[in-house]
Design a protein around this motif. Structure first.
Motif, PDB file in Angstrom:
ATOM      1  N   SER A   1     -37.498   7.245   2.368  1.00  0.00           N
ATOM      2  CA  SER A   1     -38.283   6.215   1.685  1.00  0.00           C
ATOM      3  C   SER A   1     -37.616   4.842   1.753  1.00  0.00           C
ATOM      4  CB  SER A   1     -38.482   6.603   0.213  1.00  0.00           C
ATOM      5  OG  SER A   1     -37.233   6.743  -0.441  1.00  0.00           O
ATOM      6  N   GLU A   2     -36.340   4.795   2.165  1.00  0.00           N
ATOM      7  CA  GLU A   2     -35.592   3.543   2.174  1.00  0.00           C
ATOM      8  C   GLU A   2     -35.187   3.085   3.570  1.00  0.00           C
ATOM      9  OE1 GLU A   2     -32.365   3.498  -0.694  1.00  0.00           O
ATOM     10  OE2 GLU A   2     -33.346   5.106  -1.823  1.00  0.00           O
ATOM     11  N   PHE A   3     -35.128   4.016   4.511  1.00  0.00           N
ATOM     12  CA  PHE A   3     -34.695   3.697   5.867  1.00  0.00           C
ATOM     13  C   PHE A   3     -35.708   4.216   6.875  1.00  0.00           C
ATOM     14  CE2 PHE A   3     -30.926   3.743   3.277  1.00  0.00           C
ATOM     15  CZ  PHE A   3     -30.157   2.692   3.767  1.00  0.00           C
TER      16      PHE A   3
ATOM     17  N   ILE B   1     -35.329  -0.778   4.806  1.00  0.00           N
ATOM     18  CA  ILE B   1     -36.617  -1.450   4.615  1.00  0.00           C
ATOM     19  C   ILE B   1     -36.498  -2.650   3.677  1.00  0.00           C
ATOM     20  CG2 ILE B   1     -39.002  -1.137   3.812  1.00  0.00           C
ATOM     21  CD1 ILE B   1     -38.682   1.855   4.567  1.00  0.00           C
ATOM     22  N   ASP B   2     -35.729  -2.499   2.614  1.00  0.00           N
ATOM     23  CA  ASP B   2     -35.646  -3.594   1.636  1.00  0.00           C
ATOM     24  C   ASP B   2     -34.752  -4.750   2.094  1.00  0.00           C
ATOM     25  OD1 ASP B   2     -33.209  -2.309   1.385  1.00  0.00           O
ATOM     26  OD2 ASP B   2     -33.140  -2.495  -0.803  1.00  0.00           O
TER      27      ASP B   2
ATOM     28  N   GLY C   1     -47.293   1.278   9.472  1.00  0.00           N
ATOM     29  CA  GLY C   1     -47.881   1.980   8.333  1.00  0.00           C
ATOM     30  C   GLY C   1     -47.033   1.838   7.084  1.00  0.00           C
ATOM     31  N   CYS C   2     -45.719   1.886   7.260  1.00  0.00           N
ATOM     32  CA  CYS C   2     -44.792   1.712   6.138  1.00  0.00           C
ATOM     33  C   CYS C   2     -44.917   0.314   5.546  1.00  0.00           C
ATOM     34  CB  CYS C   2     -43.369   1.978   6.618  1.00  0.00           C
ATOM     35  SG  CYS C   2     -42.089   1.602   5.408  1.00  0.00           S
ATOM     36  N   ILE C   3     -45.000  -0.696   6.404  1.00  0.00           N
ATOM     37  CA  ILE C   3     -45.105  -2.082   5.934  1.00  0.00           C
ATOM     38  C   ILE C   3     -46.457  -2.328   5.267  1.00  0.00           C
ATOM     39  CG2 ILE C   3     -45.136  -4.496   6.650  1.00  0.00           C
ATOM     40  CD1 ILE C   3     -42.376  -3.116   6.680  1.00  0.00           C
ATOM     41  N   ASP C   4     -47.520  -1.786   5.849  1.00  0.00           N
ATOM     42  CA  ASP C   4     -48.871  -1.994   5.300  1.00  0.00           C
ATOM     43  C   ASP C   4     -48.971  -1.475   3.864  1.00  0.00           C
ATOM     44  OD1 ASP C   4     -49.712  -3.211   7.586  1.00  0.00           O
ATOM     45  OD2 ASP C   4     -50.721  -1.442   8.407  1.00  0.00           O
ATOM     46  N   LYS C   5     -48.245  -0.399   3.554  1.00  0.00           N
ATOM     47  CA  LYS C   5     -48.292   0.160   2.212  1.00  0.00           C
ATOM     48  C   LYS C   5     -47.718  -0.794   1.173  1.00  0.00           C
ATOM     49  CE  LYS C   5     -47.782   4.986   3.656  1.00  0.00           C
ATOM     50  NZ  LYS C   5     -46.866   6.156   3.649  1.00  0.00           N
ATOM     51  N   GLN C   6     -46.850  -1.697   1.633  1.00  0.00           N
ATOM     52  CA  GLN C   6     -46.174  -2.599   0.700  1.00  0.00           C
ATOM     53  C   GLN C   6     -46.723  -4.021   0.717  1.00  0.00           C
ATOM     54  OE1 GLN C   6     -41.833  -2.176   0.796  1.00  0.00           O
ATOM     55  NE2 GLN C   6     -42.048  -0.236   1.871  1.00  0.00           N
TER      56      GLN C   6
END
Length: 242
Positions: free
Chosen positions: A191-193, A204-205, A234-239
């Motif tokens: 969830s973080e990398f 990611i952060d 997809g990961c970026i779109d969620k945020q």
């Protein structure tokens, strides 16, 4: 209590990761693994299986189709790179739904949920057979040259692959270590990398900006390759807020 299980995934690397995770959980007993759902059906009919780790998107027969075809259903943990099947999984009463890339911590949480369910209790349970190292640890150690370095997860900017070595870029230093991405992925929370390239995994952060097919992080511009672009986007779109 032993929980018998099988793993089904048509992606060799994903299947290898699930098998490796299963080996690390003392109460899981892997009976077989399959690279397609069709071959798994007769095995499920002829053997007592408590739990199935099931990939959703597979050719010929999807995980959802396989699950719907079973008259007697074991506990099921769905694995997929996409969250669009979560509602369907809920309708089919699966035990858990894991989004790839799957960290061992998240995998373990799913296993504990199944364990508690099979025990007939919802209370929190401790499992002494499970490796203690995975319980909310926010650091790890690597050998670098003649010393052993402690690395805090919160300090990592990104990791660069260099043949047999990894270079771990932190806020304060760059650490070279003889380590594989596969081994590191077992430690870093999914969830973080996230991998963006065969040679790069990023926090990611710590992303500063994204432009076209490049990520700016820690003053460096890193490429996003075609094979990892969809999962990363997809990961970026969620945020995103807009």
């Amino acid at each position: 209590m032993k929980i018998t299980c099988i793993a089904i995934d048509d992606e060799p690397l994903a299947l290898d990761k699930i098998r490796a995770y299963i080996e690390r959980v003392g109460y899981l007993q892997l009976l077989a693994s399959f690279d397609n759902g069709i071959d798994a059906i007769p095995f499920l009919k002829e053997n007592k299986v408590d739990l199935v780790f099931l990939d959703v998107q597979m050719e010929q027969l999807t995980g959802i189709q396989l699950l719907e075809s079973l008259t007697t259903k074991p506990k099921v943990v769905l694995t997929t790179a996409y969250d669009e099947y979560a509602l369907k999984g809920y309708e089919l009463e699966v035990s858990d739904y894991l989004l790839k890339p799957i960290s061992f911590q998240r995998f373990l949480k799913a296993c504990e949920r199944v364990y508690e369910s099979l025990q007939g209790t919802d209370k929190e349970t401790e499992f002494p057979m499970v490796e203690e190292e995975v319980r909310s640890i926010r650091h790890f150690f690597v050998k670098s040259g003649n010393s052993t370095k402690k690395i805090n997860l919160d300090d990592i900017l990104f990791v660069e692959g260099m043949k047999d070595y990894l270079r771990i870029w932190t806020k304060d230093e760059k650490i070279m270590t003889l380590l594989s991405f596969k081994k590191l992925e077992d430690v870093l929370p999914g969830s973080e990398f996230i991998r963006i390239h065969k040679s790069y995994m990023i926090a990611i952060d710590k992303i500063d900006s994204i432009e076209r097919n490049r990520v700016s992080i820690g003053g460096e511009l890193l490429p996003v390759s075609d094979s990892y672009r969809r999962e990363f986007q997809g990961c970026i779109d969620k945020q995103k807020l807009s």
